[in-house]
Scaffold this active site. Structure first.
Site, mmCIF file in Angstrom:
data_model
loop_
_atom_site.group_PDB
_atom_site.id
_atom_site.type_symbol
_atom_site.label_atom_id
_atom_site.label_comp_id
_atom_site.label_asym_id
_atom_site.label_seq_id
_atom_site.Cartn_x
_atom_site.Cartn_y
_atom_site.Cartn_z
ATOM 1 N N LYS A 1 46.394 36.666 47.059
ATOM 2 C CA LYS A 1 45.552 35.477 47.228
ATOM 3 C C LYS A 1 44.719 35.598 48.500
ATOM 4 C CE LYS A 1 45.962 30.423 46.934
ATOM 5 N NZ LYS A 1 46.946 29.322 46.785
ATOM 6 N N GLU A 20 51.755 30.385 39.871
ATOM 7 C CA GLU A 20 51.763 30.861 41.257
ATOM 8 C C GLU A 20 53.178 30.765 41.834
ATOM 9 O OE1 GLU A 20 49.427 29.727 45.453
ATOM 10 O OE2 GLU A 20 49.303 28.397 43.715
ATOM 11 N N CYS A 37 45.227 30.237 42.064
ATOM 12 C CA CYS A 37 45.058 28.829 42.445
ATOM 13 C C CYS A 37 43.727 28.549 43.153
ATOM 14 C CB CYS A 37 46.255 28.400 43.296
ATOM 15 S SG CYS A 37 46.446 26.596 43.464
#
Length: 260
Positions: free
Chosen positions: A110, A41, A144
């Site tokens: 994300k 990430e 994540c």
């Protein structure tokens, strides 16, 4: 298909150093026979660059960062999935790009931002299923914290993903250790997919990371894992046909649609 995953010690705020590290890993991964390299990430900027810095370091999906990653992919004959800060207008997203270097690019943003640090720096995206095909496999992307919501992995599995790729910045500590050592294998098992979970390592001044990158198989077994400390380049062969017995025994996806 063989994949490689770089557990990486990024340099916070230093795009040039991080791009050089990704390029070196791409060369090593290609030499090792991998068709895909996955890095963490925000690997391009470093996760710990700081909330204010991301706006300056962000690049559009059609901009320099993706173009440079695409060139690295093309030069090494390997696809890359890398986390970067993406700008669209005034918005900045925590994103990951897939590029094969020969014309296929796809960007995932994300959707579940973690903590005040991320919420101050980025705009959350609407949950989406971003899938690409490589080597006869369908790859889905998350970032994540997204993987900690089972609905996200299930959505990709139901869309036909064979492999869910998760660049992450998992923090050091009891929760991070539990997520890496237990949750990732469960996500693979309950959806009968492969999961590649790729973390930073050590510390960048703002954050200390859990390391513990891993690639899990549909039966919950680990195909590769990294230690808690230090960089590591992992390799794993992704062969869905090897897990037909597991899918036949653990019919979660089929049973979701089975009439009561």
């Amino acid at each position: 298909m063989r994949i490689a995953a770089l557990q990486m010690k990024a340099v916070a705020g230093d795009v040039e150093a991080n791009m050089a590290r990704i390029a070196a890993a791409a060369a090593d991964a290609a030499t090792g026979g991998a068709s895909l390299l996955v890095v963490p990430e925000l690997a391009v900027t470093g996760y710990g660059a700081g909330e204010a810095a991301f706006a300056d370091l962000a690049s559009p999906a059609s901009g320099d960062t993706v173009a440079r990653l695409s060139a690295v992919a093309r030069e090494n004959g390997i696809a890359i999935i890398a986390g970067f800060a993406e700008r669209e207008g005034t918005a900045v997203y925590n994103s990951a790009v897939f590029t094969d270097g020969i014309g296929t690019n796809a960007v995932y943003r994300k959707s579940h931002l973690y903590g005040e640090y991320e919420r101050a720096a980025f705009k959350p995206a609407t949950p989406a299923s971003v899938l690409v095909e490589l080597g006869g496999l369908r790859l889905g992307m998350l970032i994540c914290y997204d993987v900690e919501f089972p609905e996200n992995v299930r959505r990709l599995a139901r869309a036909g993903a064979d492999l869910v790729v998760v660049p992450t910045a998992l923090p050091e500590g009891a929760s991070g250790t539990f997520i890496a050592n237990h949750m990732i294998q469960v996500r693979a098992f309950e959806n009968q997919v492969f999961v590649a979970y790729v973390d930073h390592c050590d510390s960048d001044g703002l954050f200390a990371y859990a390391g513990l990158s891993r690639i899990a198989a549909p039966d919950g077994a680990l195909l590769a894992e990294a230690p808690a400390q230090g960089e590591a380049l992992l390799f794993a062969d992704i062969r869905p046909a090897d897990y037909e017995a597991s899918r036949a025994e653990n019919t979660y996806l089929a049973d979701l649609d089975r009439p009561a």
